[in-house]
Design a protein around this motif. Sequence first.
Motif, short mmCIF file in Angstrom:
data_model
loop_
_atom_site.label_atom_id
_atom_site.label_comp_id
_atom_site.label_asym_id
_atom_site.label_seq_id
_atom_site.Cartn_x
_atom_site.Cartn_y
_atom_site.Cartn_z
N MET A 118 84.24 62.64 8.80
CA MET A 118 84.87 62.19 7.52
C MET A 118 85.29 63.36 6.88
N ASN A 119 86.41 63.33 6.08
CA ASN A 119 86.98 64.47 5.25
C ASN A 119 85.98 64.61 4.22
N LYS A 120 86.08 65.63 3.77
CA LYS A 120 85.41 66.03 2.39
C LYS A 120 86.14 66.34 1.42
N THR A 121 85.82 66.11 0.02
CA THR A 121 86.81 66.77 -0.87
C THR A 121 86.29 68.05 -0.84
N LYS A 122 87.43 69.21 -1.18
CA LYS A 122 87.41 70.49 -0.89
C LYS A 122 86.75 71.26 -2.15
N VAL A 123 86.74 70.40 -3.09
CA VAL A 123 85.97 70.99 -4.49
C VAL A 123 85.12 70.14 -4.82
N PRO A 124 83.69 70.23 -4.50
CA PRO A 124 82.72 69.39 -5.00
C PRO A 124 82.52 69.11 -6.36
N PHE A 125 82.22 67.98 -6.83
CA PHE A 125 81.73 67.91 -8.16
C PHE A 125 80.48 67.02 -8.44
N GLN A 126 79.80 67.06 -9.35
CA GLN A 126 78.40 66.78 -9.60
C GLN A 126 78.53 65.83 -10.47
N ILE A 127 77.73 64.75 -10.24
CA ILE A 127 77.57 63.78 -11.30
C ILE A 127 76.44 63.80 -12.42
N PRO A 128 76.41 64.11 -13.46
CA PRO A 128 74.92 64.33 -14.13
C PRO A 128 74.47 62.96 -14.43
N ALA A 129 73.06 63.15 -14.30
CA ALA A 129 72.07 62.06 -14.31
C ALA A 129 72.66 60.78 -15.41
N HIS A 130 73.23 61.34 -16.57
CA HIS A 130 73.12 60.31 -17.49
C HIS A 130 74.35 59.66 -17.40
N LEU A 131 75.42 59.81 -16.59
CA LEU A 131 76.45 59.24 -16.10
C LEU A 131 76.50 58.24 -14.82
N HIS A 132 75.34 58.02 -14.44
CA HIS A 132 75.15 57.16 -13.39
C HIS A 132 74.63 55.82 -14.23
N ALA A 133 75.80 54.79 -14.18
CA ALA A 133 75.57 53.43 -14.79
C ALA A 133 74.23 52.83 -14.45
N ALA A 134 73.33 52.57 -15.06
CA ALA A 134 71.99 51.93 -14.74
C ALA A 134 72.00 50.52 -15.12
N SER A 135 72.93 49.95 -16.17
CA SER A 135 72.57 48.64 -16.18
C SER A 135 74.07 48.14 -16.61
N PRO A 136 74.22 46.77 -16.27
CA PRO A 136 75.71 46.25 -16.63
C PRO A 136 76.02 46.44 -18.03
N ALA A 137 77.53 46.38 -17.93
CA ALA A 137 78.17 46.62 -19.16
C ALA A 137 77.89 45.76 -20.23
N GLU A 138 77.61 44.40 -20.08
CA GLU A 138 77.41 43.49 -20.97
C GLU A 138 76.31 43.67 -21.67
#
Length: 343
Positions: free
Chosen positions: A1-21
């Motif tokens: 699998m190809n990987k992104t050359k520059v990894p990025f980190q997703i902060p915990a508060h940007l993981h959507a834990a609930s539906p938008a509605e």
Amino acid sequence: MNKTKVPFQIPAHLHAASPAELRQGERDNVKLMVLDPLTGQRRHTNFRDIINTFQAGDVLVLNQSRTIPSSLHATGARGDVEVRLARKIDKHRFEVLLVGNSYEEEENIYFQNGILATVEGKGSEHPLQVLNFKHGGISLMEFIYEHGSPIYYEYINDPWPLSKYQTVFSSIPGSIEMTSAGRAFTWRILSSLISKGVHICYVTLHTSLSYYGNNKWPTPSNHPELYSIPRETVTTVNVAKAEGRKVIAVGTTVVRALESAVSEGRLTPQKSVPTHLYINGNYSLEITDALLTGFHEPEASHLDLLKAFINEDILLKAYNEALKQEYLWHEFGDMNLIMTGVS
């Protein structure tokens, strides 16, 4: 699998834990980043503005596959285990991911209502295994719907019902995970697009399990998924291509279906056939002109597919800006439209 050359980190508060509605009142009340893949120009808006972004004559292709409850709980000689369905093989057998305890070939595991299944052996790749249910067909699906639940990944804090893992237009059960790129659409938005002259059509691609846990992802070239393309969609798309109008895929699943069904530069009808197509930056798209999608983890093969639309450096700059703008990730998150000629 190809990987992104520059990894990025997703902060915990940007993981959507609930539906938008539940967060913001309506499922279409999410952010939308409109990204021009040629210039790298970015516009930040609300998803509802997508009505103004598309033009009369554009073709919007949606995946009408419906999510099934793919997580089941069972027990056996080695203790309790979560059975995550990964891919249907036939009316009795599924490839599965066993979470919590390891079971060997020919060992039995037991479900509620006296349902029994036997581990047949290894699946298409590690750590998947093949599970043979003693019940099959309609009775097995009835059991799955009665006792199963959606798959809850680690960023999900509450057991949301299956209805939250559906698009409003989904109609054909079969996906292990939600085809989430279409989740923000409401009937109001779809009706407004049709009134504007945008053509709406459908494919069906039943998703397989996309994540095996512990940072283990499917091998993209060994990840079969069943798909169908009706003749009505074929006609609409081929006419649009001949006339130079845009074909916009809603989700990487739609891209995979469309690009798997090309013959001599034209889309062809398909009915419940597997695709093994792996799309990355080396792939030349033949049907799809633009893509509406969510935001993907750096390790996911979905991100590789995006590189068929956009240069990796431009994509990563846009993703880093999305992180600064606090866009939300995953199936309940915000949206990204990759399309030329928009500002």
